[in-house]
Design a protein around this motif. Structure first.
Motif, PDB file in Angstrom:
ATOM      1  N   PHE A 168       0.849  -1.183   0.000  1.00 46.02           N
ATOM      2  CA  PHE A 168       0.000   0.000   0.000  1.00 46.02           C
ATOM      3  C   PHE A 168       0.887   1.236   0.000  1.00 46.02           C
ATOM      4  N   SER A 169       0.441   2.275  -0.701  1.00 50.46           N
ATOM      5  CA  SER A 169       1.282   3.452  -0.838  1.00 50.46           C
ATOM      6  C   SER A 169       0.433   4.717  -0.730  1.00 50.46           C
ATOM      7  N   LYS A 170       0.877   5.796  -1.376  1.00 44.68           N
ATOM      8  CA  LYS A 170       0.214   7.092  -1.253  1.00 44.68           C
ATOM      9  C   LYS A 170      -0.591   7.385  -2.526  1.00 44.68           C
ATOM     10  N   PRO A 171      -1.913   7.596  -2.405  1.00 42.96           N
ATOM     11  CA  PRO A 171      -2.734   7.901  -3.584  1.00 42.96           C
ATOM     12  C   PRO A 171      -2.216   9.136  -4.313  1.00 42.96           C
ATOM     13  N   VAL A 172      -2.193   9.053  -5.626  1.00 47.77           N
ATOM     14  CA  VAL A 172      -1.714  10.169  -6.437  1.00 47.77           C
ATOM     15  C   VAL A 172      -2.802  10.687  -7.379  1.00 47.77           C
ATOM     16  N   PRO A 174      -6.079  12.546  -8.479  1.00 52.47           N
ATOM     17  CA  PRO A 174      -6.795  13.689  -7.902  1.00 52.47           C
ATOM     18  C   PRO A 174      -8.101  13.261  -7.214  1.00 52.47           C
ATOM     19  N   GLY A 175      -8.311  13.753  -5.983  1.00 53.26           N
ATOM     20  CA  GLY A 175      -9.544  13.494  -5.257  1.00 53.26           C
ATOM     21  C   GLY A 175      -9.633  12.143  -4.594  1.00 53.26           C
ATOM     22  N   LEU A 176      -8.642  11.282  -4.809  1.00 52.46           N
ATOM     23  CA  LEU A 176      -8.725   9.915  -4.277  1.00 52.46           C
ATOM     24  C   LEU A 176      -8.430   9.852  -2.779  1.00 52.46           C
ATOM     25  N   LYS A 177      -7.560  10.712  -2.288  1.00 50.91           N
ATOM     26  CA  LYS A 177      -7.103  10.613  -0.896  1.00 50.91           C
ATOM     27  C   LYS A 177      -8.257  10.722   0.106  1.00 50.91           C
ATOM     28  N   SER A 178      -9.151  11.691  -0.089  1.00 47.94           N
ATOM     29  CA  SER A 178     -10.234  11.891   0.876  1.00 47.94           C
ATOM     30  C   SER A 178     -11.179  10.692   0.906  1.00 47.94           C
ATOM     31  N   ILE A 179     -11.453  10.128  -0.267  1.00 49.55           N
ATOM     32  CA  ILE A 179     -12.322   8.941  -0.333  1.00 49.55           C
ATOM     33  C   ILE A 179     -11.632   7.755   0.336  1.00 49.55           C
ATOM     34  N   TYR A 180     -10.356   7.612   0.055  1.00 54.82           N
ATOM     35  CA  TYR A 180      -9.580   6.501   0.605  1.00 54.82           C
ATOM     36  C   TYR A 180      -9.475   6.609   2.123  1.00 54.82           C
ATOM     37  N   ASP A 181      -9.285   7.825   2.639  1.00 55.30           N
ATOM     38  CA  ASP A 181      -9.223   8.030   4.090  1.00 55.30           C
ATOM     39  C   ASP A 181     -10.543   7.644   4.750  1.00 55.30           C
ATOM     40  N   LEU A 182     -11.644   8.059   4.158  1.00 61.06           N
ATOM     41  CA  LEU A 182     -12.959   7.727   4.703  1.00 61.06           C
ATOM     42  C   LEU A 182     -13.148   6.215   4.760  1.00 61.06           C
ATOM     43  N   TYR A 183     -12.778   5.541   3.692  1.00 63.17           N
ATOM     44  CA  TYR A 183     -12.896   4.080   3.649  1.00 63.17           C
ATOM     45  C   TYR A 183     -11.993   3.439   4.704  1.00 63.17           C
ATOM     46  N   SER A 184     -10.754   3.906   4.796  1.00 63.81           N
ATOM     47  CA  SER A 184      -9.757   3.275   5.668  1.00 63.81           C
ATOM     48  C   SER A 184     -10.110   3.409   7.146  1.00 63.81           C
ATOM     49  N   PHE A 185     -10.566   4.584   7.543  1.00 62.33           N
ATOM     50  CA  PHE A 185     -10.727   4.850   8.968  1.00 62.33           C
ATOM     51  C   PHE A 185     -12.159   4.664   9.469  1.00 62.33           C
ATOM     52  N   LYS A 186     -13.116   4.545   8.566  1.00 64.08           N
ATOM     53  CA  LYS A 186     -14.503   4.324   8.978  1.00 64.08           C
ATOM     54  C   LYS A 186     -15.001   2.935   8.577  1.00 64.08           C
ATOM     55  N   HIS A 212       3.730   4.241   6.278  1.00 64.39           N
ATOM     56  CA  HIS A 212       4.688   3.607   5.372  1.00 64.39           C
ATOM     57  C   HIS A 212       5.296   4.661   4.445  1.00 64.39           C
ATOM     58  N   PRO A 213       6.564   4.517   4.084  1.00 66.13           N
ATOM     59  CA  PRO A 213       7.201   5.482   3.173  1.00 66.13           C
ATOM     60  C   PRO A 213       6.442   5.604   1.854  1.00 66.13           C
ATOM     61  N   ASP A 214       6.418   6.811   1.299  1.00 66.71           N
ATOM     62  CA  ASP A 214       5.766   6.995   0.009  1.00 66.71           C
ATOM     63  C   ASP A 214       6.625   6.382  -1.102  1.00 66.71           C
ATOM     64  N   GLN A 215       6.131   6.468  -2.312  1.00 61.81           N
ATOM     65  CA  GLN A 215       6.750   5.771  -3.436  1.00 61.81           C
ATOM     66  C   GLN A 215       8.212   6.162  -3.640  1.00 61.81           C
ATOM     67  N   ASP A 216       8.487   7.456  -3.684  1.00 61.27           N
ATOM     68  CA  ASP A 216       9.855   7.899  -3.958  1.00 61.27           C
ATOM     69  C   ASP A 216      10.796   7.625  -2.791  1.00 61.27           C
ATOM     70  N   THR A 217      10.272   7.724  -1.559  1.00 56.50           N
ATOM     71  CA  THR A 217      11.112   7.418  -0.387  1.00 56.50           C
ATOM     72  C   THR A 217      11.516   5.953  -0.381  1.00 56.50           C
ATOM     73  N   LEU A 218      10.569   5.070  -0.664  1.00 53.58           N
ATOM     74  CA  LEU A 218      10.894   3.638  -0.688  1.00 53.58           C
ATOM     75  C   LEU A 218      11.867   3.329  -1.820  1.00 53.58           C
ATOM     76  N   CYS A 236      -4.082   1.331  -9.139  1.00 54.26           N
ATOM     77  CA  CYS A 236      -5.302   1.923  -8.569  1.00 54.26           C
ATOM     78  C   CYS A 236      -5.044   3.323  -8.029  1.00 54.26           C
ATOM     79  N   GLY A 237      -4.400   4.140  -8.849  1.00 52.98           N
ATOM     80  CA  GLY A 237      -4.178   5.531  -8.482  1.00 52.98           C
ATOM     81  C   GLY A 237      -3.173   5.754  -7.374  1.00 52.98           C
ATOM     82  N   GLY A 238      -2.304   4.755  -7.127  1.00 49.98           N
ATOM     83  CA  GLY A 238      -1.297   4.893  -6.091  1.00 49.98           C
ATOM     84  C   GLY A 238      -1.716   4.334  -4.745  1.00 49.98           C
ATOM     85  N   ILE A 239      -2.928   3.803  -4.649  1.00 50.69           N
ATOM     86  CA  ILE A 239      -3.325   3.128  -3.404  1.00 50.69           C
ATOM     87  C   ILE A 239      -2.344   1.996  -3.114  1.00 50.69           C
ATOM     88  N   VAL A 240      -1.906   1.347  -4.162  1.00 49.47           N
ATOM     89  CA  VAL A 240      -0.877   0.299  -4.074  1.00 49.47           C
ATOM     90  C   VAL A 240       0.217   0.622  -5.071  1.00 49.47           C
TER      91      VAL A 240
END
Length: 248
Positions: A168-172, A174-186, A212-218, A236-240
């Motif tokens: 799993f990584s950092k969504p890249v 547009p607009g995916l992060k907020s949806i992904y956060d809602l799914y992950s934490f709720k 977890h480190p983001d894509q470039d850090t890893l 999937c937009g950077g989710i993985v």
């Protein structure tokens, strides 16, 4: 090292305590791990893993190490590719996950070229230059010292071999992060409570992804370990992301 700390999800814990806590999480979720993976990803995790196998370059007769191999999803595919002259070693630090994987693969009639080793990724118990390929799917974020694990992988990889880290990584997108956060934490902790009877373990899994480190850090960490031609594929937009590196 007793006063050194690291993250366990969003909590700070003693460096040496994290391994024990992570073990507790996977002891708890082992029996429901496969079911939850299918539900959490709507089955898409199978496509991610299939893509990782395609990028492995595995060939008949090769030796492959599948780290954090737990339930054996990657190993089952890889064992068919390397054939009877090859071998796939499933390494996992958690005995519960390893036992579940062994039973599952035996039930599927996949056993001839597989072996199972309980191993810590930070200090892998194999001779130098032992494997043509090393895979690790959704396990690196749970390792306390990720750099040490990557160093250990490099040491046991044969010259000309490659390492693949699916995580799993950092969504890249547009607009995916907020949806992904809602799914992950709720949604995810609720599913954990209802289906696996364990809300806290799935809350940790969501938190561990954020730490977890983001894509470039890893990618930089892999290069520091000695891997060359490192790159990654956002899925999937950077989710993985699937990270790849070679030892020349």
């Amino acid at each position: 090292m007793a006063d050194k700390t690291t993250h366990f999800g969003f909590k700070q814990v003693d460096w040496e305590e994290k391994q024990r806590r992570v073990a507790g999480v996977f002891d708890s979720v082992a029996d429901k791990y496969d079911v939850m993976n299918d539900l959490m990803s709507l089955g898409i995790h199978r496509l991610w893993k299939r893509f990782a196998v395609e990028q492995s370059g595995a060939r008949p007769g090769q030796s492959i190490l599948d780290l954090a191999g737990g339930t054996g999803d990657l190993a089952a595919r890889l064992s068919r590719i390397v054939g009877p002259e090859g071998r796939v070693v499933i390494g996992d630090i958690n005995a519960s996950m390893l036992n579940n994987g062994r039973e599952r693969l035996l039930d599927q009639g996949i056993a001839g070229n597989l072996c199972f080793v309980q191993a810590n990724a930070e200090s892998l118990p194999f001779p130098d230059s032992s494997f043509d390929c090393i895979t690790m799917a959704f396990g690196l974020r749970n390792v306390t010292d990720k750099q040490k694990a990557l160093d250990s992988m490099f040491q046991i990889l044969k010259p000309g071999g490659r390492v693949l880290v699916l995580e799993f990584s950092k969504p890249v997108a547009p607009g995916l992060k907020s949806i992904y956060d809602l799914y992950s934490f709720k949604v995810l902790p609720l599913m954990g409570r209802v289906i696996a009877g364990d809300e806290e373990s799935y809350r940790y899994l969501a938190e561990s992804i954020r730490m977890h480190p983001d894509q470039d850090t890893l990618k930089s960490m892999m290069e520091r370990a000695g891997f060359e031609d490192c790159d990654y594929f956002n899925l999937c937009g950077g989710i993985v992301a699937l990270h790849r590196g070679f030892r020349f």
